[in-house]
Write a protein that holds these residues in place. Structure first.
Motif, PDB file in Angstrom:
ATOM      1  N   UNK A 103      14.317  14.475  14.756  1.00 24.37           N
ATOM      2  CA  UNK A 103      14.411  15.441  13.667  1.00 24.37           C
ATOM      3  C   UNK A 103      14.304  16.885  14.158  1.00 24.37           C
ATOM      4  N   UNK A 104      14.195  17.057  15.480  1.00 25.92           N
ATOM      5  CA  UNK A 104      14.101  18.401  16.034  1.00 25.92           C
ATOM      6  C   UNK A 104      12.706  18.983  16.007  1.00 25.92           C
ATOM      7  N   UNK A 105      11.715  18.147  15.657  1.00 23.28           N
ATOM      8  CA  UNK A 105      10.329  18.620  15.624  1.00 23.28           C
ATOM      9  C   UNK A 105       9.741  18.586  17.031  1.00 23.28           C
ATOM     10  N   UNK A 106       8.879  19.571  17.327  1.00 23.64           N
ATOM     11  CA  UNK A 106       8.192  19.579  18.612  1.00 23.64           C
ATOM     12  C   UNK A 106       7.144  18.473  18.635  1.00 23.64           C
ATOM     13  N   UNK A 107       7.156  17.662  19.702  1.00 32.47           N
ATOM     14  CA  UNK A 107       6.184  16.572  19.832  1.00 32.47           C
ATOM     15  C   UNK A 107       5.681  16.545  21.269  1.00 32.47           C
ATOM     16  N   UNK A 108       4.440  16.093  21.464  1.00 32.16           N
ATOM     17  CA  UNK A 108       3.916  15.926  22.828  1.00 32.16           C
ATOM     18  C   UNK A 108       4.234  14.544  23.363  1.00 32.16           C
ATOM     19  N   UNK A 109       4.339  14.429  24.667  1.00 32.95           N
ATOM     20  CA  UNK A 109       4.431  13.136  25.334  1.00 32.95           C
ATOM     21  C   UNK A 109       3.496  13.172  26.533  1.00 32.95           C
ATOM     22  N   UNK A 110       2.591  12.205  26.595  1.00 36.20           N
ATOM     23  CA  UNK A 110       1.596  12.172  27.663  1.00 36.20           C
ATOM     24  C   UNK A 110       2.269  12.034  29.028  1.00 36.20           C
ATOM     25  N   UNK A 111       1.843  12.842  29.979  1.00 39.96           N
ATOM     26  CA  UNK A 111       2.324  12.760  31.359  1.00 39.96           C
ATOM     27  C   UNK A 111       1.259  12.146  32.259  1.00 39.96           C
ATOM     28  N   UNK A 112       0.082  12.726  32.261  1.00 42.11           N
ATOM     29  CA  UNK A 112      -1.021  12.229  33.090  1.00 42.11           C
ATOM     30  C   UNK A 112      -2.342  12.657  32.470  1.00 42.11           C
ATOM     31  N   UNK A 113      -3.427  12.115  33.001  1.00 40.07           N
ATOM     32  CA  UNK A 113      -4.758  12.544  32.609  1.00 40.07           C
ATOM     33  C   UNK A 113      -5.678  12.389  33.806  1.00 40.07           C
ATOM     34  N   UNK A 114      -6.756  13.154  33.803  1.00 40.18           N
ATOM     35  CA  UNK A 114      -7.675  13.080  34.939  1.00 40.18           C
ATOM     36  C   UNK A 114      -9.101  13.397  34.506  1.00 40.18           C
ATOM     37  N   UNK A 115     -10.047  12.659  35.107  1.00 35.84           N
ATOM     38  CA  UNK A 115     -11.461  12.918  34.873  1.00 35.84           C
ATOM     39  C   UNK A 115     -11.982  13.860  35.941  1.00 35.84           C
ATOM     40  N   UNK A 116     -11.421  15.052  35.953  1.00 38.32           N
ATOM     41  CA  UNK A 116     -11.693  15.999  37.032  1.00 38.32           C
ATOM     42  C   UNK A 116     -11.558  17.406  36.461  1.00 38.32           C
ATOM     43  N   UNK A 117     -12.352  18.356  36.944  1.00 40.96           N
ATOM     44  CA  UNK A 117     -12.276  19.707  36.388  1.00 40.96           C
ATOM     45  C   UNK A 117     -10.972  20.413  36.748  1.00 40.96           C
ATOM     46  N   UNK A 263      -7.215   8.433  35.231  1.00 47.17           N
ATOM     47  CA  UNK A 263      -6.098   8.820  36.087  1.00 47.17           C
ATOM     48  C   UNK A 263      -4.871   8.044  35.616  1.00 47.17           C
ATOM     49  N   UNK A 264      -3.877   7.970  36.461  1.00 49.35           N
ATOM     50  CA  UNK A 264      -2.716   7.130  36.132  1.00 49.35           C
ATOM     51  C   UNK A 264      -3.144   5.688  35.877  1.00 49.35           C
ATOM     52  N   UNK A 265      -4.261   5.280  36.481  1.00 48.92           N
ATOM     53  CA  UNK A 265      -4.761   3.916  36.292  1.00 48.92           C
ATOM     54  C   UNK A 265      -5.080   3.633  34.820  1.00 48.92           C
ATOM     55  N   UNK A 266      -5.454   4.652  34.076  1.00 57.80           N
ATOM     56  CA  UNK A 266      -5.855   4.491  32.682  1.00 57.80           C
ATOM     57  C   UNK A 266      -4.658   4.288  31.755  1.00 57.80           C
ATOM     58  N   UNK A 267      -3.502   4.782  32.142  1.00 56.75           N
ATOM     59  CA  UNK A 267      -2.390   4.889  31.206  1.00 56.75           C
ATOM     60  C   UNK A 267      -1.916   3.553  30.625  1.00 56.75           C
ATOM     61  N   UNK A 346      12.964  27.548  29.044  1.00 51.30           N
ATOM     62  CA  UNK A 346      12.235  26.830  30.089  1.00 51.30           C
ATOM     63  C   UNK A 346      11.392  25.718  29.472  1.00 51.30           C
ATOM     64  N   UNK A 347      11.066  24.743  30.313  1.00 47.44           N
ATOM     65  CA  UNK A 347      10.245  23.607  29.903  1.00 47.44           C
ATOM     66  C   UNK A 347       8.763  23.988  29.930  1.00 47.44           C
ATOM     67  N   UNK A 348       7.978  23.199  29.243  1.00 53.49           N
ATOM     68  CA  UNK A 348       6.550  23.512  29.149  1.00 53.49           C
ATOM     69  C   UNK A 348       5.718  22.241  29.218  1.00 53.49           C
ATOM     70  N   UNK A 349       4.625  22.319  29.967  1.00 51.82           N
ATOM     71  CA  UNK A 349       3.623  21.255  30.012  1.00 51.82           C
ATOM     72  C   UNK A 349       2.289  21.863  29.603  1.00 51.82           C
ATOM     73  N   UNK A 350       1.552  21.146  28.783  1.00 52.62           N
ATOM     74  CA  UNK A 350       0.279  21.643  28.246  1.00 52.62           C
ATOM     75  C   UNK A 350      -0.841  20.710  28.690  1.00 52.62           C
ATOM     76  N   UNK A 351      -1.894  21.293  29.246  1.00 48.11           N
ATOM     77  CA  UNK A 351      -3.075  20.531  29.643  1.00 48.11           C
ATOM     78  C   UNK A 351      -4.231  20.884  28.712  1.00 48.11           C
TER      79      UNK A 351
END
Length: 398
Positions: A103-117, A263-267, A346-351
């Motif tokens: 529908x052209x709406x902005x949506x997030x898609x998970x890339x990675x996660x980490x238990x690290x600062x 980490x990727x292990x959690x996904x 340009x593309x964007x990634x949000x943490x």
């Protein structure tokens, strides 16, 4: 992503203003930045912000579950298992690609996660400098959960320092003065008073650790850990008095084991409309997806995108001798959503950046980080010689 705000920002943008912004960032530190900072912040509408937060909360439901440690015990390499693990991670960083749905709406898609600062110090400075040099709408903020700049510092300091004396708390890194992220250590010291100390400078006496602080041998009681095992592989001949796997009397803030658990292990354990399909390669019993071009292969134990295979063939999968150490993840299509001054996008990634206080039931969302890209992948080496790319921060609609 907010058309009116983006148009206003781009109209007022100039290269001179950008260089003044960069000069201000560099003047706030002892040395020049070692990574590229983008020309613009990211303006996130509330609709996308709400999707980001709700997806994060569904991930936290899994991580905060009673069975999470049992599920992820195999994530920790035996030779890198560090004693005295705490009950939960101290930090959580969750990375999303910004995409568009049918529908052209902005949506997030998970890339990675980490238990690290992540860059909790630098993002404070970066957001402040953007606000100083550019007109950021009053109803947009880089903080969440009613944090302001003072309470941000207070919460961060409570997590890292707690009731200890500042001199008994250190940031642990390997050659921190040479790291590209050293600016974060400098800003963190200014914000909460904790110094970065190199692993090679740690003194070990029995179960006690010390360092030389202004000429004085000083006990270490808490370690704000910014060191990962992957970094140590770059120094195969390194000799230190203290090894991360030693059983010593310190409290870890950012215990190394959580880097592996979250980490990727959690996904593969996650399920949400904004989380792409992901399975351990070992879970496939000889029959792989027919449309392998829609998948990406990732090794579990790698850092900064190394070993990731974007164009996957069945022979790539069948020749892997340790499939339990890989995941096959449905590809995510980054949508170029941020208009630049030359008419391109340009593309964007949000943490999303969380902290988890010792006695709290769940982590709390504190801040964020953004990365802009024109390359095939997010990351410095995929975006060389481009403009309007690099590190940034999101200001999200309240």
């Amino acid at each position: 992503m907010q058309k009116e705000i983006r148009a206003s920002f781009n109209q007022s943008f100039s290269e001179v203003k950008y260089q003044e912004f960069l000069a201000d960032l560099n003047n706030a530190t002892q040395g020049s930045l070692e990574f590229r900072v983008a020309e613009t912040p990211v303006f996130v509408p509330k609709s996308l912000k709400d999707k980001l937060i709700s997806t994060c909360e569904s991930i936290i439901d899994v991580i905060a579950g009673d069975d999470f440690k049992a599920k992820t015990d195999k994530a920790i390499p035996t030779e890198q298992n560090v004693p005295n693990e705490n009950e939960h991670t101290s930090f959580l960083a969750i990375d999303f690609a910004v995409c568009q749905d049918d529908q052209g709406e902005f949506v997030p898609q998970l890339i990675e996660l980490q238990g690290f600062p992540s860059l909790f110090g630098f993002q404070y400075l970066l957001s402040e400098t953007f606000q100083k040099h550019y007109n950021i709408p009053d109803d947009y903020d880089f903080l969440f959960n009613d944090f302001d700049r003072k309470s941000y510092i207070d919460a961060f300091k409570k997590l890292v320092v707690s009731d200890e004396q500042l001199e008994n708390v250190i940031i642990l890194e390997i050659y921190p003065e040479k790291q590209k992220t050293r600016v974060d250590f400098e800003v963190t010291e200014k914000l909460i008073g904790v110094k970065a100390v190199c692993l090679t400078k740690i003194i070990k006496e029995g179960r006690k650790l010390f360092y030389i602080n202004d000429g004085v041998k000083t006990p270490i009681h808490r370690i704000y850990n910014r060191l990962i095992f992957d970094d140590l592989t770059n120094f195969p001949d390194l000799r230190t008095a203290f090894s991360l796997t030693d059983d010593v009397d310190v409290e870890w803030i950012g215990h190394p084991n959580w880097f592996f658990r979250i980490s990727k292990y959690t996904m593969p354990f996650l399920n949400n409309p904004y989380i792409p399909e992901c399975r351990f390669l070992s879970d496939y019993t000889g029959k792989f997806p027919e449309n392998l071009s829609d998948y990406v292969l990732k090794p579990l134990f790698s850092f900064a995108g190394t070993g990731v295979k974007i164009n996957v063939s069945e022979s790539d999968l069948t020749t892997i001798t340790d499939p339990e150490n890989y995941i096959l993840q449905k590809k995510v299509k980054y949508e170029p959503v941020i208009q630049t001054t030359d008419g391109s996008a340009v593309k964007c990634e949000i943490r999303m950046l969380y902290i988890w206080q010792k006695d709290e039931a769940r982590p709390i969302l504190l801040s964020n980080l953004a990365r802009l890209s024109r390359g095939e992948m997010i990351g410095v080496r995929f975006n060389k010689d481009f403009d309007w790319v690099g590190g940034s921060v999101c200001f999200m609609e309240r």
